[in-house]
Design an enzyme around this catalytic site. Structure first.
Site, PDB file in Angstrom:
ATOM      1  N   LYS A  22       0.824  -1.063   0.207  1.00  0.00           N
ATOM      2  CA  LYS A  22      -0.257   0.277  -0.135  1.00  0.00           C
ATOM      3  C   LYS A  22       1.120   1.289  -0.354  1.00  0.00           C
ATOM      4  O   LYS A  22       0.854   1.897  -0.648  1.00  0.00           O
ATOM      5  CB  LYS A  22      -0.620  -0.146   1.053  1.00  0.00           C
ATOM      6  CG  LYS A  22      -1.240   1.293   1.392  1.00  0.00           C
ATOM      7  CD  LYS A  22      -2.645   1.171   3.274  1.00  0.00           C
ATOM      8  CE  LYS A  22      -1.900   1.537   3.954  1.00  0.00           C
ATOM      9  NZ  LYS A  22      -1.086   3.836   4.246  1.00  0.00           N
ATOM     10  N   ASN A  23       1.821   1.220   0.651  1.00  0.00           N
ATOM     11  CA  ASN A  23       2.729   2.560   0.754  1.00  0.00           C
ATOM     12  C   ASN A  23       3.915   2.907   0.281  1.00  0.00           C
ATOM     13  O   ASN A  23       4.247   3.607  -0.812  1.00  0.00           O
ATOM     14  CB  ASN A  23       3.726   2.349   2.076  1.00  0.00           C
ATOM     15  CG  ASN A  23       2.662   2.672   3.432  1.00  0.00           C
ATOM     16  OD1 ASN A  23       1.652   2.866   3.642  1.00  0.00           O
ATOM     17  ND2 ASN A  23       3.029   2.528   4.598  1.00  0.00           N
ATOM     18  N   CYS A 116      -3.901  12.782  13.605  1.00  0.00           N
ATOM     19  CA  CYS A 116      -5.221  11.901  13.224  1.00  0.00           C
ATOM     20  C   CYS A 116      -4.648  11.669  14.639  1.00  0.00           C
ATOM     21  O   CYS A 116      -3.906  11.368  15.485  1.00  0.00           O
ATOM     22  CB  CYS A 116      -5.152  11.063  12.258  1.00  0.00           C
ATOM     23  SG  CYS A 116      -3.343   9.932  12.117  1.00  0.00           S
ATOM     24  N   ARG A 121       1.395  14.916  12.669  1.00  0.00           N
ATOM     25  CA  ARG A 121       1.214  14.528  11.701  1.00  0.00           C
ATOM     26  C   ARG A 121       0.841  15.774  10.822  1.00  0.00           C
ATOM     27  O   ARG A 121       0.690  16.290   9.970  1.00  0.00           O
ATOM     28  CB  ARG A 121       0.438  13.503  11.332  1.00  0.00           C
ATOM     29  CG  ARG A 121       0.721  12.368  12.442  1.00  0.00           C
ATOM     30  CD  ARG A 121      -0.561  11.208  10.655  1.00  0.00           C
ATOM     31  NE  ARG A 121       0.484  10.765   9.789  1.00  0.00           N
ATOM     32  CZ  ARG A 121       0.566   9.639   9.585  1.00  0.00           C
ATOM     33  NH1 ARG A 121      -0.519   9.264   9.631  1.00  0.00           N
ATOM     34  NH2 ARG A 121       0.554   8.933   9.141  1.00  0.00           N
ATOM     35  N   ASP A 305       5.431   0.843  11.905  1.00  0.00           N
ATOM     36  CA  ASP A 305       3.917   0.739  11.998  1.00  0.00           C
ATOM     37  C   ASP A 305       4.090  -1.222  12.097  1.00  0.00           C
ATOM     38  O   ASP A 305       2.872  -1.614  12.210  1.00  0.00           O
ATOM     39  CB  ASP A 305       4.143   0.232   9.981  1.00  0.00           C
ATOM     40  CG  ASP A 305       3.177   1.650   9.721  1.00  0.00           C
ATOM     41  OD1 ASP A 305       3.370   2.625  10.562  1.00  0.00           O
ATOM     42  OD2 ASP A 305       3.563   2.129   8.534  1.00  0.00           O
ATOM     43  N   ARG A 397      -8.463  -0.375   5.426  1.00  0.00           N
ATOM     44  CA  ARG A 397      -7.599   0.713   4.954  1.00  0.00           C
ATOM     45  C   ARG A 397      -6.323  -0.126   4.229  1.00  0.00           C
ATOM     46  O   ARG A 397      -5.554  -0.023   3.348  1.00  0.00           O
ATOM     47  CB  ARG A 397      -7.515   1.867   5.528  1.00  0.00           C
ATOM     48  CG  ARG A 397      -8.360   2.375   6.469  1.00  0.00           C
ATOM     49  CD  ARG A 397      -8.312   3.780   6.934  1.00  0.00           C
ATOM     50  NE  ARG A 397      -6.758   4.169   5.720  1.00  0.00           N
ATOM     51  CZ  ARG A 397      -5.546   5.115   6.488  1.00  0.00           C
ATOM     52  NH1 ARG A 397      -5.632   5.388   8.177  1.00  0.00           N
ATOM     53  NH2 ARG A 397      -5.244   5.725   6.279  1.00  0.00           N
TER      54      ARG A 397
HETATM   55  C1  UD1 Z   1       4.518   7.185   6.459  1.00  0.00           C
HETATM   56  C2  UD1 Z   1       3.481   6.089   6.363  1.00  0.00           C
HETATM   57  C3  UD1 Z   1       3.229   5.173   7.569  1.00  0.00           C
HETATM   58  C4  UD1 Z   1       4.288   4.936   8.640  1.00  0.00           C
HETATM   59  C5  UD1 Z   1       5.188   6.115   8.235  1.00  0.00           C
HETATM   60  C6  UD1 Z   1       6.703   6.434   9.606  1.00  0.00           C
HETATM   61  C7  UD1 Z   1       2.588   6.018   4.253  1.00  0.00           C
HETATM   62  C8  UD1 Z   1       1.419   6.047   2.863  1.00  0.00           C
HETATM   63  N1  UD1 Z   1       2.897   5.807   5.408  1.00  0.00           N
HETATM   64  O1  UD1 Z   1       4.125   7.731   6.891  1.00  0.00           O
HETATM   65  O2  UD1 Z   1       2.434   3.923   7.461  1.00  0.00           O
HETATM   66  O3  UD1 Z   1       3.997   5.119   9.635  1.00  0.00           O
HETATM   67  O4  UD1 Z   1       5.692   7.030   7.062  1.00  0.00           O
HETATM   68  O5  UD1 Z   1       7.396   5.099   9.104  1.00  0.00           O
HETATM   69  O6  UD1 Z   1       3.812   5.896   3.399  1.00  0.00           O
HETATM   70  N2  UD1 Z   1       6.653  14.545  11.100  1.00  0.00           N
HETATM   71  C9  UD1 Z   1       6.648  16.274  10.521  1.00  0.00           C
HETATM   72  N3  UD1 Z   1       6.479  16.921   9.820  1.00  0.00           N
HETATM   73  C10 UD1 Z   1       6.278  16.759   8.171  1.00  0.00           C
HETATM   74  C11 UD1 Z   1       6.134  15.343   8.329  1.00  0.00           C
HETATM   75  C12 UD1 Z   1       5.997  14.213   8.978  1.00  0.00           C
HETATM   76  O7  UD1 Z   1       6.802  16.859  11.908  1.00  0.00           O
HETATM   77  O8  UD1 Z   1       6.351  17.217   7.402  1.00  0.00           O
HETATM   78  C13 UD1 Z   1       6.603  13.723  11.694  1.00  0.00           C
HETATM   79  C14 UD1 Z   1       5.338  13.085  11.755  1.00  0.00           C
HETATM   80  O9  UD1 Z   1       4.235  13.582  12.533  1.00  0.00           O
HETATM   81  C15 UD1 Z   1       5.867  11.646  12.252  1.00  0.00           C
HETATM   82  C16 UD1 Z   1       6.770  11.539  12.100  1.00  0.00           C
HETATM   83  O10 UD1 Z   1       7.189  12.639  11.171  1.00  0.00           O
HETATM   84  O11 UD1 Z   1       5.531  11.930  13.558  1.00  0.00           O
HETATM   85  C17 UD1 Z   1       7.217  10.558  10.824  1.00  0.00           C
HETATM   86  O12 UD1 Z   1       5.727  10.634   9.791  1.00  0.00           O
HETATM   87  P1  UD1 Z   1       6.510  10.276   8.023  1.00  0.00           P
HETATM   88  O13 UD1 Z   1       7.658   9.244   7.988  1.00  0.00           O
HETATM   89  O14 UD1 Z   1       6.140  11.979   7.111  1.00  0.00           O
HETATM   90  O15 UD1 Z   1       4.509   9.311   8.177  1.00  0.00           O
HETATM   91  P2  UD1 Z   1       4.336   9.535   6.912  1.00  0.00           P
HETATM   92  O16 UD1 Z   1       4.990   9.730   5.692  1.00  0.00           O
HETATM   93  O17 UD1 Z   1       3.421  10.514   6.879  1.00  0.00           O
END
Ligand code: UD1
Length: 418
Positions: A22-23, A116, A121, A305, A397
């Protein structure tokens, strides 16, 4: 609304075929916005998040055809450059359309995804990156607007290796002439799959899977044909399902090399894992597992995850272990549900102390997010008696045909109407 009913407590025996990731599929589907040409993506799992992406791409002006793992994307005349709240709120990964649309049209408007249940996030890391490439950021009525007269290749150093920000910036840079250097990138295997897709579209991408990625963009990108990598989180969930419930299972069409941290931790706990090129066999320990503590970290560390299903496995360990969650600030919502099933867990901020008990017991429980939901399934299969799992729309999901695969693995599971 559907529920799962699982009668657990008996060892597993069987095999399951792992779905496409999915990711990995989500950013690759977003990348089809970079071109007018037709794209064909294979091994796309049939899941709610993919259906949401289908709706979003259709809304933006693509014609999508989707079934039996094949996803075909064609463009109607003129794309919209606005991803509205109703589509974005269903799935945070919708923010991944920002990079491709900004690169193609120099303007994009999308709803701020909001927090969420697992944390705030924010998307500041994405926005800082777009600014470095020449975009101006403004806000209107809950939407973010990115615009640029011209985007310029540049150097972006992420303050944290965010998976989504790395993907968004890679896609944006793929359509900017010149070489963009991305530093402190996420190293998750899904980043490498996206890089392979962007290369097929005509961009040059070097270093994916390492902290520094160099993307040399093209003025125009082509349509792509691509097969999505296997889902390592689904694989890990089934590995832990077997380890927690007992027995032995075979997992097919997977990529064991993407799960090194989990495999090491499971072997330490006494699980036997035989890895082949694209399959693996998992044999649960005789008796209770040894306690092993884990810290979630960006890849190649232990994946956040898989933290929830790991906690279920440790709930029956022969001693006390700790789980430290370093990625999301509120990702222990499964712990109180596990306590209702007889687990002995104390949560202190970002640390959970898990004192192993001999047996989990079936109980009515509910899912709070996608991975916590998967943990409820693992707990139910390991527990003695019947477990009713509510709010399984979270699980839908991310886990394709779950009840069928559970049956193939020897779990007595059924989906029932509430
Ligand atoms: C992706 C995965 C999710 C997984 C996560 C971490 C997908 C669709 N989802 O989510 O399943 O749990 O990676 O491995 O691929 N953060 C910030 N600012 C930002 C972006 C992120 O502070 O602009 C923080 C987030 O709040 C979180 C951490 O960084 O605490 C990791 O987030 P991120 O690696 O961006 O995860 P996702 O891409 O949302």
């Amino acid at each position: 609304m559907d529920n799962f009913v699982i009668r657990g407590g008996r060892p597993l025996n069987g095999q399951a075929t792992i779905s496409g990731s999915k990711n990995a599929a989500l950013p690759i589907l977003a990348a089809t916005l970079l071109t007018r040409e037709k794209s064909e993506i294979k091994n796309v799992p049939e899941l709610m998040d993919i259906k949401s992406t289908f709706e979003l791409l259709n809304y933006l002006g693509k014609n999508c055809f989707y079934g039996y793992g094949n996803f075909v994307v064609e463009e109607r005349a003129g794309l919209k450059q606005h991803a509205p709240y109703d589509l974005v709120r269903k799935m945070r990964a919708s923010v991944l359309v920002a990079g491709p649309l900004l690169a193609r049209f120099k303007k994009v408007r999308f709803s701020l995804p909001g927090g969420c249940s697992i944390g705030m996030r924010p998307i500041d890391i994405h926005l800082e990156g777009f600014k470095k490439l020449g975009a101006v950021v403004s806000y209107e009525k809950g939407d973010v607007i990115l615009s640029a007269r011209k985007l310029k290749a540049g150097r972006v150093k992420f303050r944290f290796p965010s998976v989504g920000a790395t993907e968004n910036l890679m896609m944006c840079a793929a359509l900017i002439e010149g070489t963009t250097v991305l530093e402190n990138c996420a190293r998750e295997p899904e980043i490498e799959d996206l890089a392979a897709a962007l290369v097929k579209m005509g961009a040059k991408v070097e270093g994916a899977g390492s902290p520094t990625i160099k993307v040399t963009g093209a003025a125009k990108l082509k349509g792509l044909k691509h097969t999505v990598m296997p889902d390592r989180i689904e694989t890990g969930t089934f590995m832990l399902l077997c380890a927690a419930a007992g027995g032995r299972v075979r997992l097919l069409n997977t990529a064991p090399k993407t799960l090194t941290a989990l495999i090491k931790a499971m072997q330490k706990a006494g699980v036997k894992i035989n890895c082949f090129k694209d399959s693996m066999e998992v044999v649960a320990p005789h008796g209770r597992p040894k306690p092993v503590s884990v810290d979630t970290k960006p890849h190649p560390g232990f994946p956040t995850d898989l933290q929830a299903p790991w906690m279920v496995f440790m709930a029956r360990a022969n001693g006390t272990s700790e789980v430290h969650e370093h990625i999301f600030e509120n990702r222990f919502m499964h712990a109180p549900e596990l306590v209702r099933m007889g687990a002995d867990i104390t949560v202190l901020d970002r640390k959970a102390v898990v004192r192993g008990v001999p047996q989990l017991l079936g109980a009515p429980v509910m899912c709070s997010d996608i991975r916590a939901g998967a943990a409820m399934v693992v707990a139910a299969a390991a527990a003695k008696g019947k477990t009713l799992i509510r709010r399984i729309y979270h699980i839908d999901r991310g886990y394709e045909k779950l009840e069928h695969k559970l049956k193939d693995l020897g779990v007595d599971a059924s989906r029932v109407k509430a």
